[in-house]
Design an enzyme around this catalytic site. Structure first.
Site, PDB file in Angstrom:
ATOM      1  CG  ASP A 173      -2.101   0.874   1.066  1.00 55.11           C
ATOM      2  OD1 ASP A 173      -3.282   0.147   0.888  1.00 55.11           O
ATOM      3  OD2 ASP A 173      -2.132   2.014   0.883  1.00 55.11           O
ATOM      4  CG  ASP A 227       4.033   3.826  -7.350  1.00 57.66           C
ATOM      5  OD1 ASP A 227       3.091   3.285  -7.688  1.00 57.66           O
ATOM      6  OD2 ASP A 227       4.494   4.808  -7.937  1.00 57.66           O
ATOM      7  CB  CYS A 263      -7.478  -5.216  -3.153  1.00 59.88           C
ATOM      8  SG  CYS A 263      -7.882  -6.794  -2.703  1.00 59.88           S
ATOM      9  CB  SER A 282     -14.866  -2.207 -11.650  1.00 59.24           C
ATOM     10  OG  SER A 282     -16.275  -1.246 -11.456  1.00 59.24           O
ATOM     11  CE1 TYR A 340     -11.793   1.921 -10.653  1.00 61.96           C
ATOM     12  CE2 TYR A 340     -14.047   1.468 -11.650  1.00 61.96           C
ATOM     13  CZ  TYR A 340     -13.046   1.429 -10.726  1.00 61.96           C
ATOM     14  OH  TYR A 340     -13.147   0.373  -9.660  1.00 61.96           O
ATOM     15  CE  LYS A 355     -10.172  -1.097 -10.875  1.00 62.59           C
ATOM     16  NZ  LYS A 355      -9.372  -2.209 -10.220  1.00 62.59           N
ATOM     17  CB  THR A 399     -14.310   0.797   0.025  1.00 64.26           C
ATOM     18  OG1 THR A 399     -14.524   1.466  -1.365  1.00 64.26           O
ATOM     19  CG2 THR A 399     -14.683  -0.830   0.018  1.00 64.26           C
TER      20      THR A 399
END
Length: 261
Positions: A36, A61, A90, A157, A168, A172, A203
């Site tokens: 992370d 990263d 994730c 997603s 995005y 994905k 989240t």
């Protein structure tokens, strides 16, 4: 395969669905490596769970090859004698940084720099971690009679599957499209590849969830991070789950929402 006694890399592991996955792996008596960018959160989670259970190698990263390689080396050294059994990818970004403004009216259209940012983080960062972990997994002794050597779980997603959000959604969609080709490439080495396509989940990336947005048809709410983690466990435990994308969305469709007046 099983979780108990094995080691798993979890990207985006300091928050949201990644954090739930880390906690679940440890609860199942496995070991987790937390990748992370958020160093305070990552370190706090590792300390909470204990150094024998979870390890944070410092800020990582996932688009930087040297950082990913170094973090993996540190993790394997920390958990010396424990077999790396897979990765759950994730991490991801839903919005570009404020410095990357779009074009057109009010800057609301996706420009090239924004598109490049999404591809780099959400697609290339996913593949980088998957490839570096796979490089370690192919050296494993088989875990079972199927000669399984590991599993990689990625996160796409429903925006990708429903054709929503230029930057995005396209990045994905690349993650979803990676699942079967990578599964086929790694199949001779006993490594499975699966992808999960979550709908709206509770989240930080959707905190707060847009007011007035519809919940899932059933259950009539947004998803809980633990439900994502539970599906990861099912994938790890079931060797026949390979090369596919599973929707985890309570029958939610962005296309239904987008076409409403």
């Amino acid at each position: 395969m099983k979780v108990e006694g094995e080691l798993f890399v979890v990207t985006g592991g300091a928050g949201g669905i990644g954090k739930a996955v880390v906690r679940t792996i440890v609860a199942q008596k496995g070991h987790a490596v937390i990748f992370d960018l958020n160093a305070p959160f990552g370190q706090a989670l590792a300390e909470e769970l204990g150094e024998k259970n979870a390890f944070f190698p410092g800020s990582v990263d996932c688009t930087d090859e040297a950082q990913v390689e170094n973090a993996l080396d540190l993790a394997l050294k920390h958990f010396e004698g424990v077999t790396l059994a897979g990765a759950i990818v994730c991490h991801g970004v839903l919005f570009p940084p404020p410095s990357l403004t779009g074009y057109g009216p009010n800057g609301m259209l996706t420009n090239y720099k924004q598109f490049e940012f999404y591809i780099k983080v959400n697609l290339l960062g996913c593949y980088l971690v998957a490839q570096k972990v796979a490089e370690k997994l192919i050296k494993n002794d088989p875990f079972n009679e199927d000669k399984e050597r590991g599993v990689i779980i990625t996160t796409t997603s429903i925006s990708a599957l429903d054709g929503m959000m230029v930057g995005y959604g396209t990045a994905k969609a690349g993650v979803a499209g990676l699942s079967r080709p990578l599964a086929l490439e790694l199949a001779p080495h006993g490594i499975r590849v699966m992808s999960i396509a979550p709908g709206p989940f509770d989240t930080p990336i959707l905190d707060p969830f847009p007011e007035g947005s519809p919940p899932c048809p059933f259950p009539k709410r947004i998803g809980k991070p633990q439900e994502f983690a539970d599906l990861c466990l099912s994938i790890i435990n079931n060797a026949m789950l390979n090369g596919s994308v599973i929707r985890l969305d309570g029958a939610f469709r962005f296309t239904d929402y987008a076409t409403k007046d």
